[in-house]
Motif scaffolding. Structure first.
Motif, PDB file in Angstrom:
ATOM      1  N   THR B  63       0.833  -1.206   0.000  1.00 28.28           N
ATOM      2  CA  THR B  63       0.000   0.000   0.000  1.00 28.28           C
ATOM      3  C   THR B  63       0.868   1.257   0.000  1.00 28.28           C
ATOM      4  O   THR B  63       1.884   1.320   0.691  1.00 28.28           O
ATOM      5  CB  THR B  63      -0.898   0.011   1.253  1.00 28.28           C
ATOM      6  OG1 THR B  63      -1.723  -1.154   1.218  1.00 28.28           O
ATOM      7  CG2 THR B  63      -1.790   1.245   1.292  1.00 28.28           C
ATOM      8  N   THR B  64       0.457   2.220  -0.814  1.00 33.12           N
ATOM      9  CA  THR B  64       1.106   3.531  -0.791  1.00 33.12           C
ATOM     10  C   THR B  64       0.059   4.560  -0.381  1.00 33.12           C
ATOM     11  O   THR B  64      -1.118   4.424  -0.712  1.00 33.12           O
ATOM     12  CB  THR B  64       1.723   3.884  -2.166  1.00 33.12           C
ATOM     13  OG1 THR B  64       2.300   5.197  -2.088  1.00 33.12           O
ATOM     14  CG2 THR B  64       0.704   3.874  -3.280  1.00 33.12           C
ATOM     15  N   THR B  65       0.495   5.569   0.353  1.00 32.63           N
ATOM     16  CA  THR B  65      -0.447   6.565   0.869  1.00 32.63           C
ATOM     17  C   THR B  65      -0.418   7.819  -0.003  1.00 32.63           C
ATOM     18  O   THR B  65       0.632   8.427  -0.177  1.00 32.63           O
ATOM     19  CB  THR B  65      -0.083   6.940   2.320  1.00 32.63           C
ATOM     20  OG1 THR B  65      -0.188   5.762   3.118  1.00 32.63           O
ATOM     21  CG2 THR B  65      -1.020   8.002   2.877  1.00 32.63           C
ATOM     22  N   PRO B  66      -1.574   8.194  -0.556  1.00 25.01           N
ATOM     23  CA  PRO B  66      -1.609   9.379  -1.411  1.00 25.01           C
ATOM     24  C   PRO B  66      -1.843  10.667  -0.628  1.00 25.01           C
ATOM     25  O   PRO B  66      -2.484  10.657   0.421  1.00 25.01           O
ATOM     26  CB  PRO B  66      -2.813   9.113  -2.322  1.00 25.01           C
ATOM     27  CG  PRO B  66      -3.725   8.289  -1.483  1.00 25.01           C
ATOM     28  CD  PRO B  66      -2.876   7.510  -0.520  1.00 25.01           C
ATOM     29  N   THR B  67      -1.289  11.738  -1.141  1.00 25.83           N
ATOM     30  CA  THR B  67      -1.603  13.071  -0.620  1.00 25.83           C
ATOM     31  C   THR B  67      -1.977  13.936  -1.815  1.00 25.83           C
ATOM     32  O   THR B  67      -1.183  14.106  -2.746  1.00 25.83           O
ATOM     33  CB  THR B  67      -0.398  13.691   0.103  1.00 25.83           C
ATOM     34  OG1 THR B  67      -0.063  12.867   1.217  1.00 25.83           O
ATOM     35  CG2 THR B  67      -0.737  15.088   0.623  1.00 25.83           C
ATOM     36  N   LEU B  68      -3.185  14.451  -1.774  1.00 21.92           N
ATOM     37  CA  LEU B  68      -3.692  15.235  -2.893  1.00 21.92           C
ATOM     38  C   LEU B  68      -3.696  16.711  -2.525  1.00 21.92           C
ATOM     39  O   LEU B  68      -4.107  17.082  -1.422  1.00 21.92           O
ATOM     40  CB  LEU B  68      -5.119  14.763  -3.218  1.00 21.92           C
ATOM     41  CG  LEU B  68      -5.813  15.387  -4.429  1.00 21.92           C
ATOM     42  CD1 LEU B  68      -5.067  15.054  -5.712  1.00 21.92           C
ATOM     43  CD2 LEU B  68      -7.247  14.881  -4.516  1.00 21.92           C
ATOM     44  N   SER B  69      -3.226  17.525  -3.446  1.00 20.60           N
ATOM     45  CA  SER B  69      -3.257  18.971  -3.208  1.00 20.60           C
ATOM     46  C   SER B  69      -3.620  19.672  -4.511  1.00 20.60           C
ATOM     47  O   SER B  69      -3.579  19.063  -5.584  1.00 20.60           O
ATOM     48  CB  SER B  69      -1.891  19.460  -2.711  1.00 20.60           C
ATOM     49  OG  SER B  69      -0.903  19.214  -3.691  1.00 20.60           O
ATOM     50  N   GLU B  70      -3.968  20.938  -4.397  1.00 22.62           N
ATOM     51  CA  GLU B  70      -4.307  21.715  -5.594  1.00 22.62           C
ATOM     52  C   GLU B  70      -3.769  23.116  -5.434  1.00 22.62           C
ATOM     53  O   GLU B  70      -3.829  23.715  -4.362  1.00 22.62           O
ATOM     54  CB  GLU B  70      -5.828  21.739  -5.779  1.00 22.62           C
ATOM     55  CG  GLU B  70      -6.322  22.476  -7.017  1.00 22.62           C
ATOM     56  CD  GLU B  70      -6.533  23.962  -6.789  1.00 22.62           C
ATOM     57  OE1 GLU B  70      -6.416  24.721  -7.755  1.00 22.62           O
ATOM     58  OE2 GLU B  70      -6.787  24.348  -5.634  1.00 22.62           O
ATOM     59  N   SER B  71      -3.183  23.616  -6.511  1.00 20.74           N
ATOM     60  CA  SER B  71      -2.670  24.976  -6.479  1.00 20.74           C
ATOM     61  C   SER B  71      -2.836  25.607  -7.858  1.00 20.74           C
ATOM     62  O   SER B  71      -2.417  25.025  -8.872  1.00 20.74           O
ATOM     63  CB  SER B  71      -1.189  24.955  -6.083  1.00 20.74           C
ATOM     64  OG  SER B  71      -0.664  26.264  -6.121  1.00 20.74           O
ATOM     65  N   SER B  72      -3.447  26.740  -7.893  1.00 17.90           N
ATOM     66  CA  SER B  72      -3.653  27.490  -9.146  1.00 17.90           C
ATOM     67  C   SER B  72      -4.245  26.632 -10.263  1.00 17.90           C
ATOM     68  O   SER B  72      -3.838  26.724 -11.422  1.00 17.90           O
ATOM     69  CB  SER B  72      -2.334  28.113  -9.630  1.00 17.90           C
ATOM     70  OG  SER B  72      -1.787  28.931  -8.635  1.00 17.90           O
ATOM     71  N   GLY B  73      -5.157  25.761  -9.887  1.00 14.34           N
ATOM     72  CA  GLY B  73      -5.844  24.978 -10.901  1.00 14.34           C
ATOM     73  C   GLY B  73      -5.151  23.702 -11.315  1.00 14.34           C
ATOM     74  O   GLY B  73      -5.616  23.010 -12.215  1.00 14.34           O
ATOM     75  N   THR B  74      -4.048  23.380 -10.665  1.00 15.80           N
ATOM     76  CA  THR B  74      -3.362  22.120 -10.965  1.00 15.80           C
ATOM     77  C   THR B  74      -3.370  21.230  -9.724  1.00 15.80           C
ATOM     78  O   THR B  74      -2.911  21.638  -8.662  1.00 15.80           O
ATOM     79  CB  THR B  74      -1.901  22.368 -11.403  1.00 15.80           C
ATOM     80  OG1 THR B  74      -1.919  23.146 -12.606  1.00 15.80           O
ATOM     81  CG2 THR B  74      -1.178  21.059 -11.679  1.00 15.80           C
ATOM     82  N   ALA B  75      -3.932  20.046  -9.907  1.00 19.76           N
ATOM     83  CA  ALA B  75      -3.956  19.084  -8.807  1.00 19.76           C
ATOM     84  C   ALA B  75      -2.689  18.243  -8.868  1.00 19.76           C
ATOM     85  O   ALA B  75      -2.206  17.910  -9.954  1.00 19.76           O
ATOM     86  CB  ALA B  75      -5.178  18.191  -8.917  1.00 19.76           C
ATOM     87  N   LYS B  76      -2.166  17.933  -7.694  1.00 15.22           N
ATOM     88  CA  LYS B  76      -0.946  17.111  -7.629  1.00 15.22           C
ATOM     89  C   LYS B  76      -1.163  15.963  -6.664  1.00 15.22           C
ATOM     90  O   LYS B  76      -1.637  16.162  -5.545  1.00 15.22           O
ATOM     91  CB  LYS B  76       0.240  17.975  -7.173  1.00 15.22           C
ATOM     92  CG  LYS B  76       1.547  17.202  -7.118  1.00 15.22           C
ATOM     93  CD  LYS B  76       2.749  18.103  -6.942  1.00 15.22           C
ATOM     94  CE  LYS B  76       2.873  18.613  -5.536  1.00 15.22           C
ATOM     95  NZ  LYS B  76       4.115  19.350  -5.311  1.00 15.22           N
ATOM     96  N   LEU B  77      -0.817  14.776  -7.118  1.00 15.18           N
ATOM     97  CA  LEU B  77      -0.936  13.608  -6.261  1.00 15.18           C
ATOM     98  C   LEU B  77       0.463  13.103  -5.920  1.00 15.18           C
ATOM     99  O   LEU B  77       1.234  12.745  -6.817  1.00 15.18           O
ATOM    100  CB  LEU B  77      -1.728  12.499  -6.971  1.00 15.18           C
ATOM    101  CG  LEU B  77      -2.066  11.306  -6.088  1.00 15.18           C
ATOM    102  CD1 LEU B  77      -3.138  11.675  -5.063  1.00 15.18           C
ATOM    103  CD2 LEU B  77      -2.537  10.131  -6.923  1.00 15.18           C
ATOM    104  N   VAL B  78       0.764  13.093  -4.645  1.00 17.61           N
ATOM    105  CA  VAL B  78       2.059  12.587  -4.173  1.00 17.61           C
ATOM    106  C   VAL B  78       1.815  11.242  -3.504  1.00 17.61           C
ATOM    107  O   VAL B  78       0.844  11.091  -2.759  1.00 17.61           O
ATOM    108  CB  VAL B  78       2.707  13.578  -3.176  1.00 17.61           C
ATOM    109  CG1 VAL B  78       3.970  12.983  -2.568  1.00 17.61           C
ATOM    110  CG2 VAL B  78       3.044  14.889  -3.882  1.00 17.61           C
TER     111      VAL B  78
END
Lengths: 84, 141
Positions: B63-78
């Motif tokens: 299992t990997t744990t995702p962290t979702l964020s959004e900035s200036s209209g771009t979503a990023k999944l780490v």
């Protein structure tokens, strides 16, 4: 009304009747679908709540922890895939 | 850096709400020695035999744990890094690393990486999947 306009009007009316018939057939299914979604929303809210609790337990540094473990594993001679 | 290879159907799946990538769906990192193809929709061990669920490899992967964020209209999944450790024997062979959604109905595939050659871990050896923490696993704009 010119002949052309009359033909256009007739076609328009025919298409509108067809659309109304299709919409009438689809409407009960759409209503059923919406009712099912209403049942799902509370379950989803509960799932979201659990996920938020998990996130709180892991904290903001969880990724850093995993990263450090990975870096140490590599320093200890392990192999690595770097994903870009 | 290994290249991110997208399963093509993933972009449509996102718009069909098949993925909830904000931590409510479980994302897994699986290993296989069989090359994935971009046209595949789901992850399964029939198409992509995985190492035996032993010696440090769990059925379905890690299992990997995702962290979702959004900035200036771009979503990023780490994604959190994952370390596979051979334990009690060899783990492998494997060459491809696949990220998939273990919660979605079809275990929908997201992306894969190619290590470049087949690899077998001997007992106690490790293999780290180092996801990009800065640029993310992927971005969506």
């Amino acid at each position: 009304m010119t002949d052309t306009k009359a033909i256009l009007q007739k076609t328009y009316d025919t298409l509108c009747v067809r659309k109304t018939e299709i919409d009438a057939k689809a409407a009960p299914l759409a209503a059923k679908r919406e009712k099912l979604w209403e049942k799902i929303h509370p379950v989803k809210a509960e799932i979201d709540k659990l996920a938020a609790e998990e996130k709180a337990i892991k904290g903001d540094d969880y990724h850093v922890l995993c990263q450090e473990i990975g870096q140490l594993a590599v320093k200890l001679g392990g192999k690595k895939l770097s994903g870009n | 850096m290994a290249a991110y290879n997208k399963f093509q159907d993933f972009v449509e799946q996102v718009l069909k709400a098949i993925h909830d990538l904000d931590g409510t769906h479980t994302l897994k990192v699986a290993l296989t020695n069989t090359a994935p193809t971009a046209g595949q929709t789901n992850w399964n061990t029939t198409d992509h035999p995985a190492p035996a669920a032993a010696n440090g490899y769990s059925a379905g992967g890690a299992t990997t744990t995702p962290t979702l964020s959004e900035s200036s209209g771009t979503a990023k999944l780490v994604l959190s890094d994952v370390v596979f450790t051979a334990s009690g024997g060899q783990l492998g062979p494997f060459r491809y690393i696949v990220v998939y959604n273990d919660t979605s109905p079809g275990d929908n595939a997201i992306a894969w990486y190619d290590y470049g050659s087949s690899l077998t871990l001997n007992d106690t050896e490790t293999f780290t999947v180092d996801f990009d923490a800065t640029n993310g696993f992927f971005t969506l704009a």
